[in-house]
Design a protein around this motif. Structure first.
Motif, PDB file in Angstrom:
ATOM      1  N   LEU A  97       0.828  -1.210   0.000  1.00 62.48           N
ATOM      2  CA  LEU A  97       0.000   0.000   0.000  1.00 62.48           C
ATOM      3  C   LEU A  97       0.861   1.257   0.000  1.00 62.48           C
ATOM      4  O   LEU A  97       0.519   2.251  -0.644  1.00 62.48           O
ATOM      5  CB  LEU A  97      -0.932  -0.011   1.209  1.00 62.48           C
ATOM      6  N   ALA A  98       1.998   1.211   0.722  1.00 61.10           N
ATOM      7  CA  ALA A  98       2.910   2.357   0.719  1.00 61.10           C
ATOM      8  C   ALA A  98       3.430   2.607  -0.689  1.00 61.10           C
ATOM      9  O   ALA A  98       3.482   3.750  -1.165  1.00 61.10           O
ATOM     10  CB  ALA A  98       4.071   2.105   1.680  1.00 61.10           C
ATOM     11  N   ARG A  99       3.802   1.529  -1.370  1.00 58.24           N
ATOM     12  CA  ARG A  99       4.315   1.662  -2.747  1.00 58.24           C
ATOM     13  C   ARG A  99       3.208   2.116  -3.699  1.00 58.24           C
ATOM     14  O   ARG A  99       3.454   2.901  -4.626  1.00 58.24           O
ATOM     15  CB  ARG A  99       4.908   0.328  -3.201  1.00 58.24           C
ATOM     16  N   GLN A 100       1.989   1.654  -3.477  1.00 55.03           N
ATOM     17  CA  GLN A 100       0.859   2.095  -4.297  1.00 55.03           C
ATOM     18  C   GLN A 100       0.567   3.573  -4.052  1.00 55.03           C
ATOM     19  O   GLN A 100       0.212   4.312  -4.973  1.00 55.03           O
ATOM     20  CB  GLN A 100      -0.378   1.266  -3.968  1.00 55.03           C
ATOM     21  N   LEU A 101       0.738   4.016  -2.806  1.00 51.66           N
ATOM     22  CA  LEU A 101       0.565   5.426  -2.487  1.00 51.66           C
ATOM     23  C   LEU A 101       1.578   6.273  -3.243  1.00 51.66           C
ATOM     24  O   LEU A 101       1.239   7.354  -3.763  1.00 51.66           O
ATOM     25  CB  LEU A 101       0.710   5.639  -0.980  1.00 51.66           C
ATOM     26  N   ASN A 192       5.095  -7.154  -9.927  1.00 53.76           N
ATOM     27  CA  ASN A 192       5.954  -7.161 -11.113  1.00 53.76           C
ATOM     28  C   ASN A 192       6.125  -5.754 -11.674  1.00 53.76           C
ATOM     29  O   ASN A 192       7.212  -5.362 -12.108  1.00 53.76           O
ATOM     30  CB  ASN A 192       5.369  -8.093 -12.187  1.00 53.76           C
ATOM     31  N   TYR A 193       5.046  -4.999 -11.666  1.00 48.35           N
ATOM     32  CA  TYR A 193       5.106  -3.609 -12.131  1.00 48.35           C
ATOM     33  C   TYR A 193       6.007  -2.776 -11.236  1.00 48.35           C
ATOM     34  O   TYR A 193       6.853  -2.008 -11.714  1.00 48.35           O
ATOM     35  CB  TYR A 193       3.690  -3.025 -12.172  1.00 48.35           C
ATOM     36  N   PHE A 194       5.850  -2.922  -9.922  1.00 47.34           N
ATOM     37  CA  PHE A 194       6.681  -2.173  -8.983  1.00 47.34           C
ATOM     38  C   PHE A 194       8.151  -2.540  -9.139  1.00 47.34           C
ATOM     39  O   PHE A 194       9.037  -1.692  -9.002  1.00 47.34           O
ATOM     40  CB  PHE A 194       6.240  -2.441  -7.548  1.00 47.34           C
ATOM     41  N   LYS A 195       8.415  -3.815  -9.403  1.00 47.12           N
ATOM     42  CA  LYS A 195       9.803  -4.265  -9.562  1.00 47.12           C
ATOM     43  C   LYS A 195      10.448  -3.610 -10.767  1.00 47.12           C
ATOM     44  O   LYS A 195      11.615  -3.204 -10.739  1.00 47.12           O
ATOM     45  CB  LYS A 195       9.845  -5.787  -9.707  1.00 47.12           C
ATOM     46  N   GLU A 196       9.695  -3.483 -11.836  1.00 49.54           N
ATOM     47  CA  GLU A 196      10.236  -2.932 -13.071  1.00 49.54           C
ATOM     48  C   GLU A 196      10.369  -1.415 -13.022  1.00 49.54           C
ATOM     49  O   GLU A 196      11.252  -0.842 -13.660  1.00 49.54           O
ATOM     50  CB  GLU A 196       9.340  -3.333 -14.259  1.00 49.54           C
ATOM     51  N   LYS A 197       9.499  -0.763 -12.266  1.00 47.63           N
ATOM     52  CA  LYS A 197       9.495   0.700 -12.245  1.00 47.63           C
ATOM     53  C   LYS A 197      10.210   1.227 -11.013  1.00 47.63           C
ATOM     54  O   LYS A 197       9.736   1.089  -9.887  1.00 47.63           O
ATOM     55  CB  LYS A 197       8.054   1.230 -12.267  1.00 47.63           C
ATOM     56  N   ASP A 198      11.357   1.823 -11.213  1.00 53.98           N
ATOM     57  CA  ASP A 198      12.079   2.476 -10.123  1.00 53.98           C
ATOM     58  C   ASP A 198      11.437   3.844  -9.872  1.00 53.98           C
ATOM     59  O   ASP A 198      10.982   4.506 -10.807  1.00 53.98           O
ATOM     60  CB  ASP A 198      13.551   2.641 -10.509  1.00 53.98           C
ATOM     61  N   LYS A 226      17.860   2.649  -7.617  1.00 54.79           N
ATOM     62  CA  LYS A 226      18.966   3.532  -7.252  1.00 54.79           C
ATOM     63  C   LYS A 226      18.856   4.098  -5.839  1.00 54.79           C
ATOM     64  O   LYS A 226      19.860   4.267  -5.153  1.00 54.79           O
ATOM     65  CB  LYS A 226      19.063   4.671  -8.266  1.00 54.79           C
ATOM     66  N   ARG A 227      17.668   4.444  -5.398  1.00 53.17           N
ATOM     67  CA  ARG A 227      17.514   5.107  -4.102  1.00 53.17           C
ATOM     68  C   ARG A 227      16.928   4.171  -3.050  1.00 53.17           C
ATOM     69  O   ARG A 227      16.306   4.601  -2.084  1.00 53.17           O
ATOM     70  CB  ARG A 227      16.645   6.360  -4.250  1.00 53.17           C
TER      71      ARG A 227
END
Length: 269
Positions: A97-101, A192-198, A226-227
Motif C-alpha cells: 500500500l505504501a508503494r501504491q501510495l 511485477n510492475y513495482f519491480k520494473e518501475k524504479d 537507485k535510491r
C-alpha cells in the motif's frame, strides 16, 4: 473516513505515517510511538475493515476491494489532515500500500520505510494464496489466518508477532476476510510492475534474516533501484518492528535523519 490517530510534535513540521498489514491494526506500531514522536508528528491509520475502522458504515456497502481503492482511503485521510509530503512506514502488506501510495500520489510521499516488505510471492506464498482462494468461503477464516501466520512466522522467537496478528485478525469478520483475500489475485501483476518501475523516492527496506519468504526478492530489488537501501536484522523474522523494535527504530530514525543531510549514502553499505 478511516479511523486515525495523530501525535503532534511541539516543533517538528515533518510527519511519519504508519500503515499496518492485512489482519492487523495500528496497534502493531505500539513499540514505535515513543521513539518516533520525539522527533516527528505521527499519523496511525486503521485500514478499512481493520481495528477501529471495522465499524465504519462505508464497509457495509463498499465497492469491490482493489489496491487502488484501499490506498485512496489513505489519501483521503492525508487530504483531510492537509499533511505535507510525509515519511511512509509500512509493514508486510502495508508495504504494498505504501508503494501504491507513491504511485497514486507521489507528491505526498517524502520517503518510505518498508518493514518485512512483500515484493514478490515465492512458491510457498503462491501455494498458500491458491489454497486460501480455494477454501476461503468454506473454512472459518481464522483457521486460514492462523495457518498463514505460522508459515510466515514459524519460529519460537516469532511468537509475539504471530500472536499479535492473530489476535488483531479476530476483529475481522468472515466477509471482510474474503474481501481482502480477493486482493491476492492482483498481487503478482502489481508487484511485477513495482519491480520494473524504479521511483525517485528514498526507500529503506528493513528485513529479518529469518524472513525466508520475502527477504531474497527484496535483495534483488535493492540492487536495481537507485535510491533503495536494505538493512537486515539478525535473528528476526517477518514483523521486524515487533520482534526487534529497538533496532528497527534506530535504523528507521537514522535513515530519516540522513535525508536532511547533503550526502545520503550512509545506507549504501
Amino acid at each position: 473516513m478511516l479511523y486515525h490517530k495523530t501525535y503532534i510534535h511541539a516543533s517538528s513540521k515533518e510527519w511519519v505515517v504508519f500503515i499496518h498489514g492485512a489482519g492487523g491494526s495500528s496497534s502493531v506500531w505500539h513499540k514505535q510511538i515513543r521513539d518516533f514522536r520525539k522527533e516527528f508528528n505521527l499519523l496511525l491509520i486503521d485500514l478499512r475493515g481493520h481495528g477501529r475502522s471495522a465499524n465504519s458504515i462505508k464497509n457495509l456497502f463498499k465497492e469491490k476491494y482493489t489496491f487502488q481503492a484501499v490506498t485512496r482511503d489513505i489519501v483521503e485521510v492525508l487530504e483531510h489532515l492537509q499533511l505535507p509530503p510525509a515519511h511512509i512506514v509500512g509493514v508486510s502488506l502495508g508495504t504494498i500500500l505504501a508503494r501504491q501510495l507513491a504511485e497514486l500520489a507521489p507528491e505526498r510521499v517524502k520517503s518510505m520505510v518498508m518493514a518485512g516488505a512483500v515484493t514478490r510471492l515465492n512458491f510457498t506464498s503462491r501455494f498458500l494464496v491458491l489454497m486460501g482462494n480455494t477454501f476461503k468461503s468454506i473454512l472459518p477464516y481464522m483457521w486460514l489466518y492462523r495457518l498463514f501466520a505460522f508459515v510466515i512466522m514459524p519460529r519460537k522467537n516469532h511468537a509475539e508477532s504471530r500472536n499479535l496478528f492473530v489476535r488483531e485478525a479476530k476483529r475481522l469478520c468472515q466477509k471482510e476476510f474474503i474481501r481482502w483475500f480477493k486482493l491476492t489475485k492482483d498481487i503478482n501483476p502489481l508487484l511485477n510492475y513495482f519491480k520494473e518501475k524504479d521511483i525517485n523516492i528514498p526507500t529503506l527496506y528493513i528485513m529479518g534474516d529469518e524472513d525466508i519468504m520475502f527477504l531474497e526478492p527484496v535483495k534483488k530489488i535493492v540492487q536495481s533501484h537507485k535510491r533503495a537501501f536494505l538493512k537486515v536484522i539478525e535473528s528476526c523474522g517477518h514483523v521486524v518492528n515487533v520482534e526487534q523494535p529497538e533496532q528497527f527504530n534506530q535504523l528507521s530514525l537514522q535513515f530519516l535523519r540522513n535525508l536532511n543531510q547533503p550526502i545520503q549514502n550512509s545506507f549504501e553499505q
